[in-house]
Design a protein around this motif. Structure first.
Motif, PDB file in Angstrom:
ATOM      1  N   GLY A 203      71.235  19.914  88.151  1.00 32.13           N
ATOM      2  CA  GLY A 203      70.930  19.935  86.721  1.00 32.13           C
ATOM      3  C   GLY A 203      69.576  19.371  86.378  1.00 32.13           C
ATOM      4  N   MET A 204      69.159  19.639  85.130  1.00 34.01           N
ATOM      5  CA  MET A 204      67.918  19.086  84.595  1.00 34.01           C
ATOM      6  C   MET A 204      68.182  18.576  83.197  1.00 34.01           C
ATOM      7  SD  MET A 204      64.703  21.526  85.577  1.00 34.01           S
ATOM      8  CE  MET A 204      64.296  21.941  87.279  1.00 34.01           C
ATOM      9  N   ASP A 205      67.531  17.453  82.875  1.00 28.09           N
ATOM     10  CA  ASP A 205      67.532  16.925  81.512  1.00 28.09           C
ATOM     11  C   ASP A 205      66.229  17.378  80.848  1.00 28.09           C
ATOM     12  OD1 ASP A 205      69.933  15.682  81.977  1.00 28.09           O
ATOM     13  OD2 ASP A 205      68.976  13.789  82.597  1.00 28.09           O
ATOM     14  N   ILE A 206      66.359  17.987  79.672  1.00 27.93           N
ATOM     15  CA  ILE A 206      65.209  18.563  78.956  1.00 27.93           C
ATOM     16  C   ILE A 206      64.951  17.765  77.679  1.00 27.93           C
ATOM     17  CG2 ILE A 206      64.249  20.654  77.923  1.00 27.93           C
ATOM     18  CD1 ILE A 206      64.794  20.850  80.927  1.00 27.93           C
ATOM     19  N   ASP A 207      63.673  17.495  77.456  1.00 31.03           N
ATOM     20  CA  ASP A 207      63.259  16.808  76.226  1.00 31.03           C
ATOM     21  C   ASP A 207      63.615  17.695  75.024  1.00 31.03           C
ATOM     22  OD1 ASP A 207      62.100  15.449  74.177  1.00 31.03           O
ATOM     23  OD2 ASP A 207      60.104  15.293  75.082  1.00 31.03           O
ATOM     24  N   PHE A 208      64.524  17.229  74.196  1.00 35.58           N
ATOM     25  CA  PHE A 208      65.005  18.037  73.069  1.00 35.58           C
ATOM     26  C   PHE A 208      63.925  18.247  72.000  1.00 35.58           C
ATOM     27  CE2 PHE A 208      67.600  18.741  69.188  1.00 35.58           C
ATOM     28  CZ  PHE A 208      68.267  19.872  69.621  1.00 35.58           C
ATOM     29  N   SER A 209      62.871  17.431  72.050  1.00 34.97           N
ATOM     30  CA  SER A 209      61.821  17.557  71.018  1.00 34.97           C
ATOM     31  C   SER A 209      61.091  18.896  71.098  1.00 34.97           C
ATOM     32  CB  SER A 209      60.804  16.413  71.142  1.00 34.97           C
ATOM     33  OG  SER A 209      60.093  16.496  72.370  1.00 34.97           O
ATOM     34  N   ILE A 210      61.036  19.493  72.330  1.00 35.42           N
ATOM     35  CA  ILE A 210      60.360  20.789  72.415  1.00 35.42           C
ATOM     36  C   ILE A 210      61.150  21.862  71.664  1.00 35.42           C
ATOM     37  CG2 ILE A 210      59.300  20.170  74.629  1.00 35.42           C
ATOM     38  CD1 ILE A 210      61.298  22.053  75.984  1.00 35.42           C
ATOM     39  N   ILE A 211      62.453  21.669  71.589  1.00 37.96           N
ATOM     40  CA  ILE A 211      63.298  22.593  70.808  1.00 37.96           C
ATOM     41  C   ILE A 211      63.160  22.282  69.324  1.00 37.96           C
ATOM     42  CG2 ILE A 211      65.667  23.362  70.409  1.00 37.96           C
ATOM     43  CD1 ILE A 211      66.222  22.603  73.350  1.00 37.96           C
ATOM     44  N   GLU A 212      63.163  20.973  69.012  1.00 36.88           N
ATOM     45  CA  GLU A 212      63.018  20.577  67.608  1.00 36.88           C
ATOM     46  C   GLU A 212      61.670  20.998  67.040  1.00 36.88           C
ATOM     47  OE1 GLU A 212      65.698  16.766  66.576  1.00 36.88           O
ATOM     48  OE2 GLU A 212      63.953  16.353  67.854  1.00 36.88           O
ATOM     49  N   ASP A 213      60.626  20.974  67.887  1.00 32.92           N
ATOM     50  CA  ASP A 213      59.310  21.387  67.404  1.00 32.92           C
ATOM     51  C   ASP A 213      59.320  22.852  66.966  1.00 32.92           C
ATOM     52  OD1 ASP A 213      58.298  18.906  67.874  1.00 32.92           O
ATOM     53  OD2 ASP A 213      57.375  19.411  69.821  1.00 32.92           O
ATOM     54  N   VAL A 214      59.999  23.673  67.738  1.00 28.29           N
ATOM     55  CA  VAL A 214      60.104  25.088  67.355  1.00 28.29           C
ATOM     56  C   VAL A 214      60.884  25.222  66.051  1.00 28.29           C
ATOM     57  CG1 VAL A 214      60.989  27.360  68.029  1.00 28.29           C
ATOM     58  CG2 VAL A 214      59.935  25.867  69.743  1.00 28.29           C
ATOM     59  N   VAL A 215      61.996  24.496  65.967  1.00 28.72           N
ATOM     60  CA  VAL A 215      62.852  24.597  64.773  1.00 28.72           C
ATOM     61  C   VAL A 215      62.132  24.064  63.540  1.00 28.72           C
ATOM     62  CG1 VAL A 215      65.019  23.838  63.710  1.00 28.72           C
ATOM     63  CG2 VAL A 215      64.953  24.481  66.140  1.00 28.72           C
ATOM     64  N   SER A 216      61.516  22.878  63.684  1.00 28.52           N
ATOM     65  CA  SER A 216      60.841  22.272  62.520  1.00 28.52           C
ATOM     66  C   SER A 216      59.613  23.068  62.099  1.00 28.52           C
ATOM     67  CB  SER A 216      60.440  20.826  62.844  1.00 28.52           C
ATOM     68  OG  SER A 216      59.514  20.791  63.933  1.00 28.52           O
ATOM     69  N   GLY A 217      59.055  23.871  63.017  1.00 29.93           N
ATOM     70  CA  GLY A 217      57.877  24.677  62.666  1.00 29.93           C
ATOM     71  C   GLY A 217      58.208  25.969  61.955  1.00 29.93           C
ATOM     72  N   ILE A 218      59.486  26.271  61.807  1.00 28.29           N
ATOM     73  CA  ILE A 218      59.889  27.510  61.126  1.00 28.29           C
ATOM     74  C   ILE A 218      59.806  27.310  59.619  1.00 28.29           C
ATOM     75  CG2 ILE A 218      61.764  29.144  60.758  1.00 28.29           C
ATOM     76  CD1 ILE A 218      62.772  28.467  63.570  1.00 28.29           C
ATOM     77  N   ARG A 219      59.033  28.125  58.962  1.00 29.37           N
ATOM     78  CA  ARG A 219      58.895  28.076  57.505  1.00 29.37           C
ATOM     79  C   ARG A 219      59.117  29.483  56.942  1.00 29.37           C
ATOM     80  NH1 ARG A 219      59.440  23.619  58.282  1.00 29.37           N
ATOM     81  NH2 ARG A 219      58.166  21.815  57.733  1.00 29.37           N
ATOM     82  N   VAL A 220      59.840  29.560  55.860  1.00 29.76           N
ATOM     83  CA  VAL A 220      60.070  30.834  55.201  1.00 29.76           C
ATOM     84  C   VAL A 220      59.948  30.618  53.693  1.00 29.76           C
ATOM     85  CG1 VAL A 220      62.577  30.481  55.206  1.00 29.76           C
ATOM     86  CG2 VAL A 220      61.643  32.788  54.929  1.00 29.76           C
ATOM     87  N   TYR A 221      59.226  31.515  53.031  1.00 34.33           N
ATOM     88  CA  TYR A 221      58.908  31.368  51.609  1.00 34.33           C
ATOM     89  C   TYR A 221      58.193  30.035  51.380  1.00 34.33           C
ATOM     90  CZ  TYR A 221      61.826  35.483  51.147  1.00 34.33           C
ATOM     91  OH  TYR A 221      62.341  36.729  51.299  1.00 34.33           O
ATOM     92  N   ASP A 222      58.465  29.351  50.288  1.00 35.38           N
ATOM     93  CA  ASP A 222      57.723  28.116  49.989  1.00 35.38           C
ATOM     94  C   ASP A 222      58.366  26.886  50.616  1.00 35.38           C
ATOM     95  OD1 ASP A 222      55.870  29.529  48.515  1.00 35.38           O
ATOM     96  OD2 ASP A 222      56.992  29.320  46.642  1.00 35.38           O
ATOM     97  N   SER A 223      59.671  26.792  50.510  1.00 34.41           N
ATOM     98  CA  SER A 223      60.338  25.574  50.995  1.00 34.41           C
ATOM     99  C   SER A 223      61.482  25.868  51.946  1.00 34.41           C
ATOM    100  CB  SER A 223      60.863  24.758  49.799  1.00 34.41           C
ATOM    101  OG  SER A 223      61.821  25.512  49.050  1.00 34.41           O
ATOM    102  N   GLY A 224      61.603  27.115  52.399  1.00 31.40           N
ATOM    103  CA  GLY A 224      62.670  27.451  53.334  1.00 31.40           C
ATOM    104  C   GLY A 224      62.425  26.820  54.710  1.00 31.40           C
ATOM    105  N   TYR A 225      63.484  26.529  55.434  1.00 32.95           N
ATOM    106  CA  TYR A 225      63.366  25.863  56.735  1.00 32.95           C
ATOM    107  C   TYR A 225      64.504  26.349  57.645  1.00 32.95           C
ATOM    108  CZ  TYR A 225      66.980  22.938  54.611  1.00 32.95           C
ATOM    109  OH  TYR A 225      68.124  22.498  53.989  1.00 32.95           O
ATOM    110  N   ALA A 226      64.488  25.853  58.890  1.00 34.01           N
ATOM    111  CA  ALA A 226      65.513  26.222  59.872  1.00 34.01           C
ATOM    112  C   ALA A 226      66.225  24.962  60.349  1.00 34.01           C
ATOM    113  CB  ALA A 226      64.888  26.963  61.048  1.00 34.01           C
ATOM    114  N   PHE A 227      67.425  25.128  60.895  1.00 28.34           N
ATOM    115  CA  PHE A 227      68.157  23.999  61.478  1.00 28.34           C
ATOM    116  C   PHE A 227      69.062  24.518  62.592  1.00 28.34           C
ATOM    117  CE2 PHE A 227      70.587  25.430  57.802  1.00 28.34           C
ATOM    118  CZ  PHE A 227      71.881  25.536  58.289  1.00 28.34           C
ATOM    119  N   LEU A 228      69.522  23.580  63.440  1.00 28.76           N
ATOM    120  CA  LEU A 228      70.384  23.903  64.574  1.00 28.76           C
ATOM    121  C   LEU A 228      71.754  23.254  64.384  1.00 28.76           C
ATOM    122  CD1 LEU A 228      68.108  23.532  67.739  1.00 28.76           C
ATOM    123  CD2 LEU A 228      69.144  25.635  66.874  1.00 28.76           C
ATOM    124  N   VAL A 229      72.792  24.006  64.718  1.00 34.14           N
ATOM    125  CA  VAL A 229      74.166  23.502  64.652  1.00 34.14           C
ATOM    126  C   VAL A 229      74.855  23.915  65.937  1.00 34.14           C
ATOM    127  CG1 VAL A 229      76.321  23.547  63.360  1.00 34.14           C
ATOM    128  CG2 VAL A 229      74.153  23.786  62.156  1.00 34.14           C
TER     129      VAL A 229
END
Length: 566
Positions: A203-229
């Motif tokens: 196995g490998m442990d992966i820095d979750f921030s690289i995933i969060e960076d992609v998610v937090s960088g998603i913008r749609v319209y003026d204030s739209g955003y993305a999240f992970l569940v």
């Protein structure tokens, strides 16, 4: 009664409004459909694009771990030797070490790599574990986790081993927080089997921030955003909700969102929900690691393009309607103006006034009608003028007749009632007309009348002359002729001396009398005429007496002026 212009404007405006309602309604409906569809496409495409980006990252991590797992499996000569020979286990572990570290070095976001053997047949710390002590540090060899310290049910500490083994398949572990290096991690683990027995895991442990960076960088319209569940509806990455919080607990309005994510029903459409009193819509995709990537935006921002389009449509309709009204008013005015003029002209003609002129001409049927109407009026005026000439003109002399005189008398009496006109009436009568008719014939009598009329008209050239009887004329004096009537009467007397009287050797003889209007005594026009007529008869009697005396006496006598003293 509504005018033609009002009817035209009502008709055209009704058509414009009906067309506007139909076109505007269709435009608004199309705007709703098209913009809603485009909005759904925008959010779904963005969500799919970012999901593909994350899946690509997960795929590269998986490929690195699979390569290491394949190498680990291929280098294992015998499971029995691994179980029974500690030296072989150490040599085997050393053989895997360089490959494992190299795989981790070349894997984006890798913080740790490990190969652990089944604790049932190996020491509790067997295998290898290399990790970065800091986020950007180098890999260092660390002592593997001691299986003997934790129960197999302790998912927090040894779940990375027992969960994939129990699943019997490669597994993405839920993100967790590593307190040692202050980093949130997510692990991908593949179990290794030989002869239907568990060898261990890679196995490998992966820095979750690289995933969060992609998610937090998603913008749609003026204030739209993305999240992970995750699959249980727990928040993995959200701009407002902490990691590990059940979405339903964060806000009851999110419970339908959790159900929607679990059902995985989003596709081309958007899912509507309410978050903290604000209407929102979201699109989501399930990732390779079973997490759900959701893209959410306020309905007000999603509908803003549609609302702007509808506003533009309504504005265009208002402008078109206003322009239509303006053009309709201008057109109907141009169309109705000649009709109004024709109507006014027709009323004047009905009242007896033929002095009308149609000034507005158009190059259409109305213009043709106006032109025909004008020609009709001109012809009628000529005809009436001709008829009036017959009715108001004396056919023999061409001056006004008694009918015209009676009309002039009526008009003058109206002036006498409303004001104080200044005028005088001259009555003239041809002497000896009957004798000429009897002795020389009526043709000579007509010549005498014509000659007398010519003299009268020549003398009183600025005043109307009326023949009211066979040999009787009336002149109404005003203005300059009234002011100079003595000179005109003297000129008339001289003119008679130079004109033939109808028989050889005789001069023209015309009795005349004048009366000036006196507002104090003359109540009606007839009073003025009566005084003038009396003066004429006195003059006629005087002229007759002089004629008789002239025949009896050879001596010449002085002529009388025939003017009654006023």
């Amino acid at each position: 009664m509504k005018s033609i212009q009002t009817k035209f404007i009502t008709l055209i405006l009704s058509c414009v409004l009906l067309s506007s309602l139909v076109i505007g309604g269709a435009g608004v409906r199309i705007a709703h459909t098209v913009v809603d569809r485009d909005s759904a496409q925008i959010m779904n495409l963005l969500c799919s694009e970012k999901a593909s980006e994350l899946d690509g990252l997960f795929s590269r991590i998986e490929q690195s771990v699979k390569t290491l797992a394949l190498y680990t499996s291929e280098q294992l000569e015998s499971l029995e030797r691994l179980k029974t020979d500690p030296d072989y286990m150490n040599a085997y572990t050393s053989q895997l070490m360089s490959v494992a570290v190299n795989a981790a070095d070349n894997t984006e976001g890798a913080l740790a790599v490990y190969v652990r053997f089944n604790p049932k047949f190996s020491p509790p710390t067997s295998g290898l574990f290399w990790s970065r002590t800091t986020r950007n540090g180098n890999f260092e060899e660390l002592t593997p986790t001691d299986f003997s310290t934790y129960s197999p049910s302790d998912t927090e500490h040894v779940g990375w081993y027992y969960v994939p083994v129990n699943n019997g398949a490669a597994t993405w572990m839920d993100p967790y927080y590593n307190q040692n290096i202050d980093v949130e991690m997510v692990s991908y683990v593949i179990p290794i089997y030989r002869d239907n027995e568990t060898v261990g895991v890679v196995g490998m442990d992966i820095d979750f921030s690289i995933i969060e960076d992609v998610v937090s960088g998603i913008r749609v319209y003026d204030s739209g955003y993305a999240f992970l569940v995750d699959t249980q509806g727990m928040v993995v990455s959200h701009r407002e909700i902490p990691m590990g919080t059940p979405m339903g607990n964060a806000d009851k309005s999110l419970i339908p969102v959790v159900s929607e994510l679990e059902n995985g029903t989003t596709g081309s459409s958007l899912f509507s929900y309410v978050w903290r009193g604000q209407d929102k819509e979201l699109s989501f995709r399930t990732l390779r690691n079973s997490m759900h990537l959701a893209v959410s935006a306020p309905v007000s921002e999603i509908d803003s393009a549609r609302n702007r389009l509808i506003l533009h449509i309504l504005t265009a309709l208002v402008l078109i309607s206003a322009l239509s009204v303006l053009l309709t008013v201008i057109f109907t005015r141009r169309l109705v103006r000649p009709l109004k003029e024709l109507n006014a002209a027709a009323k004047k003609i009905a009242e007896g006034d033929l002095s009308v002129t149609i000034s507005h001409q158009t190059r259409d049927e109305v213009g043709t009608l106006a032109d025909s109407f004008q020609k009709t009026v001109d012809s009628l005026q000529k005809y009436i003028t001709y008829i009036n000439g017959l009715a108001y003109r004396d056919p023999l002399t061409g001056v006004k007749n008694k009918t015209a005189y009676l009309e002039a008398e009526r008009l003058m009496e109206e002036r006498m009632r409303t004001g104080r006109p200044e005028f005088a009436v001259v009555v003239m009568d041809i002497n000896g007309l009957k004798e000429v008719n009897d002795t020389c014939g009526h043709d000579f009598g007509d010549i005498l009348i014509i000659d007398a009329c010519k003299l009268i008209c020549r003398t009183f050239k600025r005043s109307p002359v009326y023949r009211i009887g066979g040999d009787e004329f009336v002149i109404i004096l005003e203005n300059a002729d009234l002011a100079h009537y003595p000179e005109l009467l003297e000129e008339f007397a001289r003119g008679m001396a130079g004109c033939c009287g109808g028989r050889p050797g005789e001069s023209l003889s015309i009795a005349r009398g004048i009366a000036i209007y006196d507002s104090q005594t003359d109540l009606v026009f007839a009073n003025v005429f009566k005084r003038a007529d009396d003066a004429m008869y006195q003059n006629k009697a005087a002229m007759k007496a002089r004629a008789v005396s002239k025949k009896e006496d050879a001596a010449p006598s002085s002529p009388a002026d025939g003017v009654k003293p006023l």
